[in-house]
Structure formats: structure tokens, C-alpha cells
Write a protein that holds these residues in place. Structure first.
Motif: not given
Length: 145
Positions: A132-133, A135-140, A145
Motif C-alpha cells: 500500500f505504501v 503504491a501511494q509513493m508511486e502515485q505521488y 494525485w
């Protein structure tokens, strides 16, 4: 940080399999094989009397030539049971398991046994959190975003 309660909710099979102290080791082994688990809680009524694991069998029956059919679980179970509470974190569980070389932890809410978590359950939860972390970092990083 995930809690033990969250892990129990996410497990597909959360039933705690149990035997009585007077049950034979053979009966316990058959139940473990049938349910595909590595540990059983040993309950005297509703009170935790111990935990019976594959390790108990290997070291206290198989290696010393005892008979599984003639030996009651009470003679070889682990009596000093370490347990956790639903609000404890996965990190606290991992620390306890590592320190005491455990693979299974009973979950107790007040006086009541409510679950059992394994090292596999904890690792699965930690991997899920890391994915999850990531995936969030890749999106950022990619501006998603």
C-alpha cells in the motif's frame, strides 16, 4: 500500524481449533492435519491450559519414542502460554514472537480466547501494508494525485 483485531477480521478462517488436556496426542495431530494448522489451543472448559504445536510433538513425542495414541496432550503441551490482546500492533507481536521464538500467539480479550495469530498472518499483513505504501509513493512520484 495494523492491530491484532484487524488481522483477525481479515483472516479467512478465524476459528480457533482446540483440544482438551485429556485428548490423545494422536487425536490432536489428526485435527491439526485435518484443519491444516500448526497449533491447537488446549482448553480446560473455557480456561486456557496450554498450547500444543508441531514443535511440541517433534521434540516431546517423536524424538523420545513416546506413543501418540497413549500420550495425553497435557503431558507435552506448552503450559507457559504467551498471548496478545486485540489492540496490540503487528510490530509488538513480531517482537514477542522473535524474542521468545514463537510461531503462534493466542489472542485474549479480557478472560476470553478470541483468536490465534501465526507468524504467517503477521508477515502477510506487513507485506500488504508495504504494498500500500509503495503504491501511494508511486502515485505521488508520477503525479497521479
Amino acid at each position: 500500524m495494523a492491530t491484532v483485531a484487524e488481522i483477525l477480521r481479515s483472516k479467512s478462517g478465524s476459528e480457533v481449533y482446540r483440544v482438551a488436556p485429556t485428548d490423545s496426542v494422536l487425536h490432536a495431530l489428526r485435527l491439526m492435519a485435518d484443519k491444516e494448522v500448526g497449533a491447537l489451543m488446549v482448553l480446560d472448559g473455557e480456561k486456557i491450559a496450554g498450547i500444543f504445536t508441531e514443535r511440541d510433538y517433534a521434540r516431546k513425542v517423536a524424538l523420545v519414542g513416546r506413543s501418540s495414541g497413549d500420550t495425553p496432550v497435557s503431558e507435552i503441551m506448552t503450559r507457559a502460554v504467551r498471548f496478545v490482546h486485540p489492540e496490540q500492533t503487528t510490530e509488538a507481536c513480531m517482537a514477542l514472537m522473535t524474542e521468545h521464538r514463537l510461531r503462534h500467539l493466542p489472542v485474549v480479550d479480557g478472560e476470553r480466547l478470541v483468536g490465534l495469530v501465526s507468524i504467517g498472518d503477521l508477515v502477510k499483513q506487513m507485506i500488504s501494508q508495504q504494498q500500500f505504501v509503495i503504491a501511494q509513493m508511486e502515485q505521488y512520484i508520477t503525479g497521479g494525485w
